[in-house]
Design a protein around this motif. Sequence first.
Motif, PDB file in Angstrom:
ATOM      1  N   PHE A  51       0.802  -1.220   0.000  1.00 31.95           N
ATOM      2  CA  PHE A  51       0.000   0.000   0.000  1.00 31.95           C
ATOM      3  C   PHE A  51       0.839   1.277   0.000  1.00 31.95           C
ATOM      4  O   PHE A  51       0.603   2.193  -0.795  1.00 31.95           O
ATOM      5  N   LEU A  55       1.113   4.227  -2.975  1.00 37.17           N
ATOM      6  CA  LEU A  55       0.753   5.622  -2.714  1.00 37.17           C
ATOM      7  C   LEU A  55       1.914   6.544  -3.083  1.00 37.17           C
ATOM      8  O   LEU A  55       1.714   7.634  -3.634  1.00 37.17           O
ATOM      9  N   GLY A  68      -4.811   1.529  -7.108  1.00 37.53           N
ATOM     10  CA  GLY A  68      -5.891   0.990  -6.296  1.00 37.53           C
ATOM     11  C   GLY A  68      -5.286   0.198  -5.160  1.00 37.53           C
ATOM     12  O   GLY A  68      -4.213  -0.396  -5.325  1.00 37.53           O
ATOM     13  N   LEU A  69      -5.954   0.177  -4.036  1.00 35.80           N
ATOM     14  CA  LEU A  69      -5.489  -0.611  -2.899  1.00 35.80           C
ATOM     15  C   LEU A  69      -6.498  -1.714  -2.632  1.00 35.80           C
ATOM     16  O   LEU A  69      -7.708  -1.464  -2.574  1.00 35.80           O
ATOM     17  N   ILE A  91      -7.762   4.864   3.075  1.00 37.64           N
ATOM     18  CA  ILE A  91      -8.745   5.492   2.176  1.00 37.64           C
ATOM     19  C   ILE A  91      -9.320   6.752   2.826  1.00 37.64           C
ATOM     20  O   ILE A  91      -9.475   7.789   2.167  1.00 37.64           O
ATOM     21  N   ASP A  94      -6.759   9.443   2.571  1.00 31.21           N
ATOM     22  CA  ASP A  94      -6.628   9.897   1.190  1.00 31.21           C
ATOM     23  C   ASP A  94      -7.814  10.772   0.786  1.00 31.21           C
ATOM     24  O   ASP A  94      -7.640  11.813   0.137  1.00 31.21           O
ATOM     25  N   ILE A 102      -6.075   7.496  -4.431  1.00 30.39           N
ATOM     26  CA  ILE A 102      -6.613   6.130  -4.484  1.00 30.39           C
ATOM     27  C   ILE A 102      -7.842   6.145  -5.385  1.00 30.39           C
ATOM     28  O   ILE A 102      -8.861   6.751  -5.056  1.00 30.39           O
ATOM     29  N   LYS A 103      -7.739   5.485  -6.514  1.00 28.72           N
ATOM     30  CA  LYS A 103      -8.793   5.539  -7.531  1.00 28.72           C
ATOM     31  C   LYS A 103      -9.739   4.356  -7.488  1.00 28.72           C
ATOM     32  O   LYS A 103     -10.784   4.383  -8.150  1.00 28.72           O
ATOM     33  N   ILE A 105     -10.682   0.269  -5.246  1.00 28.94           N
ATOM     34  CA  ILE A 105     -10.317  -0.816  -4.343  1.00 28.94           C
ATOM     35  C   ILE A 105     -10.047  -2.039  -5.212  1.00 28.94           C
ATOM     36  O   ILE A 105     -10.906  -2.513  -5.941  1.00 28.94           O
TER      37      ILE A 105
END
Length: 270
Positions: A51, A55, A68-69, A91, A94, A102-103, A105
């Motif tokens: 993660f 980022l 994406g995470l 999230i 962010d 973060i765009k 999941i």
Amino acid sequence: MNADACEYPLFDTHAHLNFPPFSENIPATIKKFQAKNIQKVFIPATKASEFVELLFLAHHYEKIFYVGLGLHPYFIPSHLPSDIDYLSLLIQKDKASVQPVIKAIGEIGLDAAIAKIDSDLFKQQCNLFRSQLILAKEFNLPVVIHSRKTHSLILTYLKKTVPGLRGVIHGFSGSYEEAMNFIKLGFMIGVGSVITYSRANKTRRAIAKIPLEWVVLETDSPDMPPSGQQGTVNRSENLVQIFSVLCALRQESRSHIAKVIWGNSQQLTC
């Protein structure tokens, strides 16, 4: 650009460029794919340990990398009970930042192939998948879904457990009817190297027929190399080959296909 570069800008919507060999020299990795006119790449996480790195990439290489995470079903044995809370916390932070990065999941999902001999393992996959779908709903984020031998079950989750989500069915390999079932729920179809194999008749027929407005392209680097490159490291540069095969399968012009799939891909990063 190289002579064999695509004449149109392309967006690789699924590549694990935080994995070796790409992570060993990110500037060189970027230079190679941009030389082929691959202008943007979406990088999904598979484990919580990735993660922070992702980022950093999103912040450091703004407008090139989007991230994406998520927690991949393949790595169930290594996921911790606290990973969902950690994902939620990142999230939240962010979302509260000046420039959220973060765009989506993802990569999340279900994989019956790796869990077929262990019902408890598959139950853990289902619980983890459900938890991440709920997070996506809570934070209004799309999901990037890995589905192997689980299309019907994933459709059930998307219809009944957490309806109203959007996202991508990554690395789609299925029939026209299966693709349309996901499209009707608002999901893009991630088209990768599978269409470069002539034996993949079912999927090639499906991708030739589904509405272009629901198609995005991906490589899944470093895995899933295209036909003719079996046994090698897959790279974002191979998106050019995937695009060419897509154009051969479709009736629309190359320019129209490029314009539409670029717009589709951009939707994932809004």
